[in-house]
Structures are given as structure tokens and as C-alpha cells.
Design a protein around this motif. Sequence first.
Motif, PDB file in Angstrom:
ATOM      1  N   PHE A   1       0.815  -1.213   0.000  1.00  0.00           N
ATOM      2  CA  PHE A   1       0.000   0.000   0.000  1.00  0.00           C
ATOM      3  C   PHE A   1       0.855   1.273   0.000  1.00  0.00           C
ATOM      4  CE2 PHE A   1      -2.603  -3.324   1.824  1.00  0.00           C
ATOM      5  CZ  PHE A   1      -3.840  -3.129   1.221  1.00  0.00           C
ATOM      6  N   SER A   2       2.171   1.111   0.242  1.00  0.00           N
ATOM      7  CA  SER A   2       3.043   2.284   0.360  1.00  0.00           C
ATOM      8  C   SER A   2       3.364   2.865  -1.011  1.00  0.00           C
ATOM      9  CB  SER A   2       4.349   1.893   1.069  1.00  0.00           C
ATOM     10  OG  SER A   2       5.243   2.981   1.080  1.00  0.00           O
ATOM     11  N   HIS A   3       3.443   4.202  -1.088  1.00  0.00           N
ATOM     12  CA  HIS A   3       3.810   4.882  -2.332  1.00  0.00           C
ATOM     13  C   HIS A   3       5.323   4.984  -2.490  1.00  0.00           C
ATOM     14  CE1 HIS A   3      -0.341   5.859  -3.105  1.00  0.00           C
ATOM     15  NE2 HIS A   3      -0.461   6.454  -1.931  1.00  0.00           N
ATOM     16  N   ASN A   4       6.069   4.820  -1.378  1.00  0.00           N
ATOM     17  CA  ASN A   4       7.524   4.947  -1.467  1.00  0.00           C
ATOM     18  C   ASN A   4       8.166   4.089  -0.368  1.00  0.00           C
ATOM     19  OD1 ASN A   4      10.242   5.767  -1.509  1.00  0.00           O
ATOM     20  ND2 ASN A   4       9.692   7.817  -2.227  1.00  0.00           N
ATOM     21  N   ASN A   5       8.379   2.809  -0.678  1.00  0.00           N
ATOM     22  CA  ASN A   5       8.958   1.905   0.309  1.00  0.00           C
ATOM     23  C   ASN A   5      10.418   2.226   0.593  1.00  0.00           C
ATOM     24  OD1 ASN A   5       6.972  -0.175   1.211  1.00  0.00           O
ATOM     25  ND2 ASN A   5       6.730  -0.446  -0.990  1.00  0.00           N
ATOM     26  N   LEU A   6      11.126   2.784  -0.389  1.00  0.00           N
ATOM     27  CA  LEU A   6      12.529   3.134  -0.168  1.00  0.00           C
ATOM     28  C   LEU A   6      12.640   4.213   0.903  1.00  0.00           C
ATOM     29  CD1 LEU A   6      15.428   2.602  -1.086  1.00  0.00           C
ATOM     30  CD2 LEU A   6      15.135   4.396  -2.809  1.00  0.00           C
ATOM     31  N   ARG A   7      11.833   5.250   0.793  1.00  0.00           N
ATOM     32  CA  ARG A   7      11.857   6.325   1.792  1.00  0.00           C
ATOM     33  C   ARG A   7      11.367   5.818   3.143  1.00  0.00           C
ATOM     34  NH1 ARG A   7       8.415  11.324   0.099  1.00  0.00           N
ATOM     35  NH2 ARG A   7       6.739   9.846   0.566  1.00  0.00           N
ATOM     36  N   ARG A   8      10.307   5.025   3.112  1.00  0.00           N
ATOM     37  CA  ARG A   8       9.764   4.451   4.353  1.00  0.00           C
ATOM     38  C   ARG A   8      10.808   3.575   5.043  1.00  0.00           C
ATOM     39  NH1 ARG A   8       6.158  -0.305   4.031  1.00  0.00           N
ATOM     40  NH2 ARG A   8       5.217  -0.684   6.058  1.00  0.00           N
ATOM     41  N   GLY A   9      11.525   2.783   4.257  1.00  0.00           N
ATOM     42  CA  GLY A   9      12.548   1.908   4.830  1.00  0.00           C
ATOM     43  C   GLY A   9      13.729   2.680   5.372  1.00  0.00           C
ATOM     44  N   ALA A  10      14.149   3.717   4.635  1.00  0.00           N
ATOM     45  CA  ALA A  10      15.282   4.519   5.100  1.00  0.00           C
ATOM     46  C   ALA A  10      14.954   5.202   6.425  1.00  0.00           C
ATOM     47  CB  ALA A  10      15.649   5.556   4.041  1.00  0.00           C
ATOM     48  N   ARG A  11      13.727   5.714   6.551  1.00  0.00           N
ATOM     49  CA  ARG A  11      13.318   6.352   7.795  1.00  0.00           C
ATOM     50  C   ARG A  11      13.317   5.345   8.951  1.00  0.00           C
ATOM     51  NH1 ARG A  11       8.671   8.172   6.220  1.00  0.00           N
ATOM     52  NH2 ARG A  11       7.394   6.474   7.081  1.00  0.00           N
ATOM     53  N   THR A  12      12.796   4.157   8.692  1.00  0.00           N
ATOM     54  CA  THR A  12      12.747   3.134   9.738  1.00  0.00           C
ATOM     55  C   THR A  12      14.152   2.701  10.133  1.00  0.00           C
ATOM     56  OG1 THR A  12      10.626   2.354   8.862  1.00  0.00           O
ATOM     57  CG2 THR A  12      11.803   0.869  10.342  1.00  0.00           C
ATOM     58  N   PHE A  13      15.032   2.517   9.144  1.00  0.00           N
ATOM     59  CA  PHE A  13      16.400   2.096   9.446  1.00  0.00           C
ATOM     60  C   PHE A  13      17.148   3.169  10.238  1.00  0.00           C
ATOM     61  CE2 PHE A  13      20.940   1.721   8.427  1.00  0.00           C
ATOM     62  CZ  PHE A  13      21.167   0.410   8.831  1.00  0.00           C
ATOM     63  N   LEU A  14      16.957   4.439   9.875  1.00  0.00           N
ATOM     64  CA  LEU A  14      17.613   5.523  10.621  1.00  0.00           C
ATOM     65  C   LEU A  14      17.113   5.575  12.064  1.00  0.00           C
ATOM     66  CD1 LEU A  14      17.735   8.360   7.940  1.00  0.00           C
ATOM     67  CD2 LEU A  14      19.652   7.059   8.874  1.00  0.00           C
ATOM     68  N   CYS A  15      15.832   5.278  12.266  1.00  0.00           N
ATOM     69  CA  CYS A  15      15.310   5.195  13.637  1.00  0.00           C
ATOM     70  C   CYS A  15      15.989   4.052  14.386  1.00  0.00           C
ATOM     71  CB  CYS A  15      13.797   4.995  13.617  1.00  0.00           C
ATOM     72  SG  CYS A  15      12.867   6.468  13.118  1.00  0.00           S
TER      73      CYS A  15
END
Length: 247
Positions: free
Chosen positions: A67-81
Motif C-alpha cells: 500500500f506504500s507509495h515509497n517503500n525506499l523512503r519508508r525503509g530509510a526512515r525506519t532504518f535511521l530510527c
Amino acid sequence: MSQRRITLLDELRGLAVVLMVFYHTAYDVVYVFHLTGSGWFRSAPMALLQRYIAFSFILIAGTMCRFSHNNLRRGARTFLCGMLVTAVTALVMPSQLILFGILHCLGVAMMLYPLLAPLVERLPVWAGVLLSAALYLLTAGIGQRVLGFGPFTVPLPDALYDCGFLFPLGLHPRIFASADYYPLLPWIFLFLAGACLGGWFKNERVPETFCRSHLPALQWVGRHALPIYLLHQPLAYAAVWVVASLL
């Protein structure tokens, strides 16, 4: 076809978050402040609870990828957290250092998903889930230095483990510690099973009740799972510290 939000997924993730807060608070009570013995925490029900929480987070995160429009950005944010959690535990509580926890795992899996999506989204849902489950079982023994399951196991060479930098894959030296540890193998395959299930949620006519709010509070928690994850541990620590000081 217009996409409706599957509120059931939010509520299930919200339930996992609530249970996680309870579990981590109990961990602080037992292992950080030593307010009680560890027998009850090491019991089978608590082990099952911990497993349920992890399975829920990873499976639902995979489902949400569809359902995500941008999994790369979502993943990068999660990994940085996840890296923020690593930095904080290294500075504040080195004994509870987290090197590759569930946020690291989910973040990398989300960033890899765009590469895997052409295969995942081409497979029938049932085939993708079965293939992911088989690969999960095949790699579940990585931590015990074997590949396979049951009587069908193959030992892996020690050199893969002793090099020291492959711990994100589950290939860690014998002397290794991470208070929260979810390596890509086997967990990425549970994530991909969720991504395959996400195809059913997205493309099929799911029951209307899946899209209806049943427990708004849990739904809210599920939609704000990441900030709650980051904030709950220091707040739980502070609460247990107050109780320990009073006692």
C-alpha cells in the motif's frame, strides 16, 4: 479500483504495540532494575507473547508494503530510527546495546522490497506465502550455524560467522550480544510472506468489516507505531525507575 484503508491491519498492529510496551516494561522490571525474579518472565507464555509481537510487526509491515507509495523512503526512515536506537543504547545503556534490532531489519527489508516487488507481485498469493514460509524454515537455523530444518540440515562454514561483519544476515561470531536481534535471515522471508498476503488485501474484495473501525484507540496506536516504539522504552524505564525508587 479505489483503495480503502484496511483498518483491521492498523488495529492488529496497535495490539502488537500495546503488548510490546507491556513486554519491554516487564523486561525492565526483571533485568534492568531486578525488582522480581526472572522465572515468570522466562515462562512459556511470555516466550509465546514475544514471538507473537515479533511475528505481528514483521508480517504486517510486509503487508503494508503493498500500500506504500515509497517503500525506499519508508525503509530509510525506519532504518535511521533503528540506528538512533543503537546510538542511544550505546551511550546510555551499553549493557542493553542493540546492534540490529527489529527496526533495522524492517528498514532494510522495506528498502529491498522495490527490487523484489516484480517477483513478489507476479506470484499468486498462495504460492508466494508457501515459498516464503519454506525459505523461512530453510534459514531459521542460521543462528545455530546450519541451513535446513528437521533431519535435513547442512552445517555452514565457521568462516562465514567469524568474519564479524555479517551479523545483519544472522551470521554472527560466537561472542555476540544485541539486546534486540532480528537478522535478515530468516526474518525477511516472514516480511515477504506479509507482502504476498498484502496482494490479497489490496486486490481482492476484502470483507467490509476489515475496513470498519472496531477499536479506534488501537487503530490510532497502530497508525503511530514508529514514534510510539521510539518513545515507549525511555518512558517505561522512567516509570519503573520511579517505582524502584519508591520501593
